[in-house]
Scaffold this motif. Structure first.
Motif, PDB file in Angstrom:
ATOM      1  N   ARG A 196      74.876  49.378  80.055  1.00  0.00           N
ATOM      2  CA  ARG A 196      75.945  48.373  80.015  1.00  0.00           C
ATOM      3  C   ARG A 196      75.560  47.196  79.128  1.00  0.00           C
ATOM      4  O   ARG A 196      76.377  46.687  78.353  1.00  0.00           O
ATOM      5  CB  ARG A 196      76.252  47.875  81.433  1.00  0.00           C
ATOM      6  N   ARG A 197      74.323  46.777  79.243  1.00  0.00           N
ATOM      7  CA  ARG A 197      73.871  45.608  78.478  1.00  0.00           C
ATOM      8  C   ARG A 197      73.926  45.874  76.975  1.00  0.00           C
ATOM      9  O   ARG A 197      74.387  45.018  76.197  1.00  0.00           O
ATOM     10  CB  ARG A 197      72.448  45.240  78.896  1.00  0.00           C
ATOM     11  N   HIS A 198      73.464  47.046  76.558  1.00  0.00           N
ATOM     12  CA  HIS A 198      73.468  47.362  75.130  1.00  0.00           C
ATOM     13  C   HIS A 198      74.893  47.327  74.573  1.00  0.00           C
ATOM     14  O   HIS A 198      75.148  46.758  73.500  1.00  0.00           O
ATOM     15  CB  HIS A 198      72.851  48.742  74.900  1.00  0.00           C
ATOM     16  N   ILE A 199      75.816  47.900  75.302  1.00  0.00           N
ATOM     17  CA  ILE A 199      77.209  47.930  74.830  1.00  0.00           C
ATOM     18  C   ILE A 199      77.816  46.532  74.855  1.00  0.00           C
ATOM     19  O   ILE A 199      78.465  46.107  73.890  1.00  0.00           O
ATOM     20  CB  ILE A 199      78.037  48.896  75.698  1.00  0.00           C
ATOM     21  N   SER A 200      77.593  45.797  75.940  1.00  0.00           N
ATOM     22  CA  SER A 200      78.177  44.457  76.065  1.00  0.00           C
ATOM     23  C   SER A 200      77.690  43.514  74.984  1.00  0.00           C
ATOM     24  O   SER A 200      78.442  42.655  74.511  1.00  0.00           O
ATOM     25  CB  SER A 200      77.857  43.877  77.447  1.00  0.00           C
TER      26      SER A 200
END
Length: 333
Positions: A306-310
């Motif tokens: 999630r963090r990479h995409i966000s």
């Protein structure tokens, strides 16, 4: 009220499992992701008010990918003639169903006599239904609450349903909570009023000729299977958005499909390919990537996924490769 063909009714699985209309969430990109996970679930658009369709950009408000079918358009409105015109337009655009919103508690829609406030005027809703169904051959359905404000008793809810059923409507999707039009926000109205599944089951038992689907607080397929013993359908909302992989087994468990269950990795790769095509046509990645953030909910590496995409999807030059790169953080099992 008109009786349905019982044999046809008992074998009709159109509304067996549905995914709820959710403002700002269930847009066309979200629905495409859901369709990758389930071929049989019935999808619903975000609520679209009649004025937006009649006077706005139809492509913006009505456009969808053919892969989303079966797909219903949820309308917001209370003018019978406008709703009828929009129902005809929905059929022209290829929707499989039109659903009238009689459950949204937002202050904004109340001012336009849209949503849950319509539960106070069952005769008007019956008129709306009649004129809508007269203008299209696809099913017109009603989504409503078990009550609103001072509608405390079961009889008031059944009177609402029977009044509309007497006009010919056969399918009702019931959010098993009351709506408080004053004092609670829309978010609180999804959580604070207690769930009353028994009232919805009672409605079905007393009106067996109707299709009755239930919405509200459903978070697992096991819960859905239990509710389907007494009701014709279930509708899942927030859980399917925050944890979309719960849909991966819907076809096998609820529709007896023998198709293999796709892995999370496979779904992410297919969605990345869809995003690639949409980016080529001018859509920004971050408008689509937000819907996939929960795909690895509860899984090792899910937070880093999630963090990479966000962190990367909002870039103006973001490509679908960002979704594929995020898979490096999760298990390939």
């Amino acid at each position: 009220m008109p009786a349905l063909n019982t044999k046809q009714h008992l074998t009709d699985q159109k509304w067996r499992f549905c995914l709820a209309p959710m403002m700002d969430w269930s847009d066309r990109h979200c629905r495409y992701l859901w369709r990758l996970l389930s071929q049989h679930a019935r999808l619903y658009s975000e609520m679209v008010v009649t004025g937006a369709i009649l006077h706005g950009d139809k492509q913006r408000f009505l456009g969808f990918n053919a892969q989303e079918q079966p797909l219903a358009l949820q309308l917001g409105g209370s003018d019978p003639k406008e709703l009828a015109q929009c129902s005809a337009i929905a059929e022209e655009w290829g929707y499989s169903e039109v659903n009238l919103n009689c459950g949204c508690p937002s202050d904004r829609v109340q001012k336009g006599k849209i949503g849950a406030i319509l539960m106070k005027e069952p005769e008007l809703v019956a008129q709306c239904y009649q004129e809508m169904q007269a203008r299209c051959s696809i099913p017109v359905t009603i989504k409503h609450r078990i009550g609103v404000d001072d509608m405390e008793d079961y009889e008031s809810m059944e009177h609402f349903v029977r009044t509309i059923a007497s006009a010919g409507c056969s399918t009702f999707i019931v959010h098993a909570r009351k709506a408080w039009l004053k004092g609670l926000s829309p978010k609180e109205n999804r959580e604070v009023p207690p769930l009353d599944y028994a009232a919805v089951v009672k409605l079905k038992q007393r009106n067996p000729e109707l299709n009755i689907a239930i919405n509200g607080g459903i978070t697992t397929l096991e819960q859905s299977q239990t509710l389907l013993k007494d009701l014709d359908g279930v509708m899942v909302g927030r859980e399917a958005y925050s944890n979309p992989y719960i849909l991966a087994h819907v076809d096998q468990k609820l529709f007896a499909s023998d198709k293999d269950v796709a892995t999370r990795i496979e779904i992410a790769e297919q969605y990345a390919e869809y995003c690639k095509e949409m980016i080529a046509s001018g859509t920004r990645l971050h408008h689509m990537s937000r819907h996939i953030l929960g795909l690895f909910s509860g899984q090792p590496g899910g937070r880093l996924f999630r963090r990479h995409i966000s962190e990367n999807a909002p870039r103006k030059d973001a490509t679908a490769q960002i979704l594929l790169d995020a898979l490096a953080y999760v298990s390939k099992d």
